[in-house]
Design a protein around this motif. Structure first.
Motif, PDB file in Angstrom:
ATOM      1  N   GLN A   1      -3.789   8.512   5.588  1.00 26.31           N
ATOM      2  CA  GLN A   1      -2.805   7.666   4.930  1.00 26.31           C
ATOM      3  C   GLN A   1      -1.670   8.484   4.328  1.00 26.31           C
TER       4      GLN A   1
ATOM      5  N   ARG B   1       1.862   7.805   6.316  1.00 22.03           N
ATOM      6  CA  ARG B   1       2.238   6.576   5.618  1.00 22.03           C
ATOM      7  C   ARG B   1       3.482   5.930   6.219  1.00 22.03           C
TER       8      ARG B   1
ATOM      9  N   LYS C   1      -6.543   8.633  -3.215  1.00 20.04           N
ATOM     10  CA  LYS C   1      -5.283   7.903  -3.193  1.00 20.04           C
ATOM     11  C   LYS C   1      -5.172   7.143  -1.875  1.00 20.04           C
TER      12      LYS C   1
ATOM     13  N   LEU D   1      -9.004  -6.184  -2.377  1.00 19.34           N
ATOM     14  CA  LEU D   1      -7.913  -6.185  -3.356  1.00 19.34           C
ATOM     15  C   LEU D   1      -7.432  -7.591  -3.663  1.00 19.34           C
TER      16      LEU D   1
ATOM     17  N   GLU E   1      -7.992   9.277   3.385  1.00 20.73           N
ATOM     18  CA  GLU E   1      -6.931   9.600   2.434  1.00 20.73           C
ATOM     19  C   GLU E   1      -5.898  10.519   3.078  1.00 20.73           C
TER      20      GLU E   1
ATOM     21  N   GLU F   1       3.022   3.206   8.908  1.00 20.88           N
ATOM     22  CA  GLU F   1       2.122   2.122   8.513  1.00 20.88           C
ATOM     23  C   GLU F   1       2.223   0.929   9.449  1.00 20.88           C
TER      24      GLU F   1
ATOM     25  N   TYR G   1     -13.536   0.523   2.270  1.00 16.86           N
ATOM     26  CA  TYR G   1     -12.806  -0.161   1.205  1.00 16.86           C
ATOM     27  C   TYR G   1     -13.733  -0.696   0.121  1.00 16.86           C
TER      28      TYR G   1
ATOM     29  N   GLU H   1      -5.041   3.058   0.076  1.00 18.29           N
ATOM     30  CA  GLU H   1      -4.518   1.700  -0.086  1.00 18.29           C
ATOM     31  C   GLU H   1      -5.229   0.752   0.869  1.00 18.29           C
ATOM     32  N   GLN H   2      -5.540  -0.444   0.381  1.00 15.46           N
ATOM     33  CA  GLN H   2      -6.097  -1.493   1.234  1.00 15.46           C
ATOM     34  C   GLN H   2      -4.974  -2.303   1.878  1.00 15.46           C
TER      35      GLN H   2
END
Length: 339
Positions: free
Chosen positions: A16, A20, A96, A236, A13, A23, A81, A98-99
């Motif tokens: 990321q 971010r 918080k 996801l 987390e 990415e 994940y 994201e996949q």
């Protein structure tokens, strides 16, 4: 392990959150560290620079990825994940995170295959480059530069796997250390001029050895497909779960590439002695050919057909790099003999 996994989730987390904006860089790094990149990108590059190093890259890629599969079947590592949802520890305080499409690999998570194969394969490349630089210049400083690049690459690939929630930090560290050790050891026993029978036996040993191990563990009541069901449940998007990332796909890639290596050396022992410019052309043509081979769609039903064609695909790869493309370039560039 619960505390280790929980700490790993918070590390992911934080990574990321803080990075971010990078990415795209992390996604590129994780693709660069993909085991298939060792077969499709690193192998042809190394082969056209130095034949022995190219053969070593393919040999080390196959054996290190196969050993990674065996370790994963034994260690039963979770992946972030799916563990975040499966553990039920984050219901009130969800991280918080994201996949990504690359997150949803279906095999167990320990150790990291990206870190392990990258560590093993790139050791072959950088050690050869460092030896070359030292022999030509006598400078230990210049010879150390490839190892600095190697260290940076391992760190970046490892962080990228944590960033996309594919691995916990301890799985990356374990994979990296194991990969470096394998690179050092396997690079000493490269079968550069062995007979086809050796490669056929090696290929079948990898294939049937893993299948026998799988059957034995299944008979003991150990469900080795547990990770696939978790991947399908927690990924996801369902289309991100691909058969290409399944454990048996890597097994067929490894076995197929070793058989292909043996066939390539059988068809043309020693290969062609090409100058630098033709070799550059070989690299360009081989890269284009492998790009289309890798993207060629395979039917996923029935699974046995997919795995058989996947085996055949990676049997073809060494033929293209070592025989077909150099032979074609040799015909184009060879000077006609005078009467």
């Amino acid at each position: 392990m619960e505390a280790v996994y929980t700490h790993g989730v918070w590390v992911a987390e934080a990574l990321q959150t803080e990075t971010r904006r990078y990415e795209d860089f992390w996604l590129f790094a994780t693709h660069l560290g993909d085991p298939k990149a060792a077969f499709l990108l690193v192998f042809p590059l190394a082969f056209y620079l130095h034949r022995r190093s190219g053969v070593a890259v393919l040999w080390v890629s196959a054996l290190s990825e196969w050993l990674n599969l065996v370790f994963k079947w034994i260690l039963f590592g979770q992946r972030p994940y799916w563990w975040i949802g499966e553990s039920q520890l984050f219901v009130k305080n969800a991280p918080k995170v994201e996949q990504f499409q690359s997150s949803c690999e279906t095999g167990p998570g320990s150790p990291s295959g990206h870190a392990m194969v990258t560590g093993a394969v790139w050791w072959v490349v950088v050690s050869a480059l460092a030896s070359f630089l030292h022999s030509r210049t006598g400078s230990k400083v210049l010879a150390a530069i490839p190892y600095l690049f190697y260290t940076l690459l391992l760190v970046v690939v490892g962080l990228s796997r944590i960033f996309i929630l594919a691995h916990f930090p301890h799985q990356v560290i374990g994979g990296t250390i194991t990969g470096v050790i394998l690179g050092v050891l396997l690079n000493r026993t490269v079968p550069e001029s062995r007979h086809l029978w050796f490669f056929l036996c090696s290929s079948m040993a990898l294939l049937f050895g893993a299948l026998l191990m799988y059957a034995g563990l299944e008979n003991l009541g150990i469900d080795l497909s547990w990770s696939i069901s978790l991947a399908k449940r927690w990924c996801l998007k369902s289309e991100w779960v691909r058969l290409e990332t399944a454990p048996f796909s890597s097994l067929n890639r490894d076995a197929g590439s070793l058989l292909g290596l043996g066939l390539a050396q059988y068809w043309k022992p020693g290969g062609w002695d090409l100058p630098w410019i033709p070799r550059t052309l070989c690299l360009a043509l081989a890269s284009m050919a492998l790009f289309h081979i890798s993207r060629f769609p395979l039917p996923t039903v029935p699974a046995l057909l997919f795995y058989s064609l996947f085996f055949l695909k990676y049997t073809i790869v060494p033929q293209v790099v070592m025989v077909v493309v150099p032979g074609f370039v040799h015909l184009l560039t060879a000077k006609p003999k005078k009467d």
